[in-house]
Design an enzyme around this catalytic site. Structure first.
Site, mmCIF file in Angstrom:
data_model
loop_
_atom_site.group_PDB
_atom_site.id
_atom_site.type_symbol
_atom_site.label_atom_id
_atom_site.label_comp_id
_atom_site.label_asym_id
_atom_site.label_seq_id
_atom_site.Cartn_x
_atom_site.Cartn_y
_atom_site.Cartn_z
ATOM 1 C CG ASN A 10 -1.715 1.227 1.420
ATOM 2 O OD1 ASN A 10 -1.828 2.032 0.492
ATOM 3 N ND2 ASN A 10 -2.294 1.407 2.603
ATOM 4 C CG HIS A 97 -5.828 2.148 5.147
ATOM 5 N ND1 HIS A 97 -5.388 3.123 6.011
ATOM 6 C CD2 HIS A 97 -4.831 1.241 5.058
ATOM 7 C CE1 HIS A 97 -4.164 2.812 6.421
ATOM 8 N NE2 HIS A 97 -3.809 1.672 5.860
ATOM 9 C CD GLU A 167 -3.577 -2.242 7.391
ATOM 10 O OE1 GLU A 167 -2.439 -2.457 7.008
ATOM 11 O OE2 GLU A 167 -4.206 -1.205 7.121
ATOM 12 C CB SER A 214 4.887 -1.605 12.431
ATOM 13 O OG SER A 214 4.464 -0.279 12.672
HETATM 14 P P1 PGA Z 1 2.782 0.398 7.673
HETATM 15 O O1 PGA Z 1 1.347 0.677 7.029
HETATM 16 O O2 PGA Z 1 3.304 -0.874 7.077
HETATM 17 O O3 PGA Z 1 3.609 1.601 7.261
HETATM 18 O O4 PGA Z 1 2.587 0.301 9.148
HETATM 19 C C1 PGA Z 1 0.428 -0.368 6.882
HETATM 20 C C2 PGA Z 1 -0.864 0.187 6.338
HETATM 21 O O5 PGA Z 1 -1.292 1.278 6.759
HETATM 22 O O6 PGA Z 1 -1.486 -0.427 5.457
#
Ligand code: PGA
Length: 254
Positions: A10, A97, A167, A214
């Site tokens: 993403n 999201h 998430e 993360s």
């Molecule tokens: P990140 O984002 O890997 O930078 O934590 C994940 C996301 O928001 O889809």
């Protein structure tokens, strides 16, 4: 039959130029060609979608969009419909999201988007996640609510065409050690599959559940194997081709 793992990058509102976008994708395309057990999806910003799709013909990389609108056409300034995204080459649509929920997107809007994405022939990637992981387990009701409200009246026969991305909001965009721990994630993945099974019967357990928040070179393989998820939704690290490639190879070999 072992299902392929799904790794989705993403990109959010990055990178700034099309040249940079192409430079990220080139090495990822090469890596994707050699993967046997992993599907690679990249979700760039809308304006880069068509040029990237055209430049990556004959590649195993699939494309997604980061959002679509909840109507298919009409007077909606600035919006892009599911049908338009699909016509531009997107096969996946990330929906709900937390960064979009934070600017006012509701489960009802997400539910409409989900149906339109399916109708356009895309695979919706429904994002769910709690803001806080409180000690009382209240977040479980939140997650259940998000799933039930946005899946709404999804017919059972469409269940095989969706993906859930779990998430936890508190784990997004932090350092690798702030990602959810694999044993905790395993419990959450079981909960999500059970919630789907409660609504749809045993087929519900076959919906791919991805993790996001993360993910990095250090934790990706462990998250997938011990967290028992079907793949990853990766923000920051998907913009660093070298790291994204290391993650792809690690998942494919795990
Ligand atoms: P990140 O984002 O890997 O930078 O934590 C994940 C996301 O928001 O889809």
């Amino acid at each position: 039959m072992t299902l392929k793992k799904i790794i989705i990058g993403n990109w959010k509102m990055n990178p700034v130029t099309l040249d940079e976008a192409k430079a990220i994708l080139r090495p990822v395309k090469r890596t994707a060609q050699n993967l046997r057990r992993t599907s690679v999806v990249v979700a760039p910003p809308f304006p880069f979608l068509i040029p990237l799709v055209l430049s990556l013909r004959q590649s195993k990389v699939r494309f997604g969009v980061q959002d679509i609108f909840w109507e298919n056409e009409g007077a909606h300034t600035g919006a892009v419909s599911a049908a338009m995204a699909a016509a531009a080459g997107a096969r996946y649509a990330i929906l709900g999201h937390s960064e979009r929920r934070a600017i006012g997107e509701t489960d009802e809007m997400i539910g409409k988007k989900l149906n339109l994405a399916l109708r356009a022939g895309m695979t919706p990637v429904l994002c769910i996640g709690e803001k806080e992981h409180d000690g009382q387990g209240n977040y479980l009701a939140d997650l259940k609510g998000q799933m039930r409200a946005s899946l709404g009246a999804l017919p059972r026969k469409m269940l095989g065409s969706i993906v859930i991305a779990y998430e936890p909001v508190w784990a997004i965009g932090r350092s690798a050690d702030m990602a959810m721990k694999p044993d905790e994630l395993e419990a959450m993945a079981i909960f999500i599959r059970k919630t789907l099974a409660d609504s749809y019967g045993e087929d519900g357990r076959n919906v791919p559940v991805l993790y996001g928040g993360s993910v990095s070179v250090e934790n990706a393989a462990d998250i997938v194997s011990r967290g028992r998820v079907d793949g990853l939704l990766i923000g920051r690290e998907s913009l660093v081709a070298e790291n994204f490639n290391v993650i792809l190879r690690a998942i494919d070999g795990a």
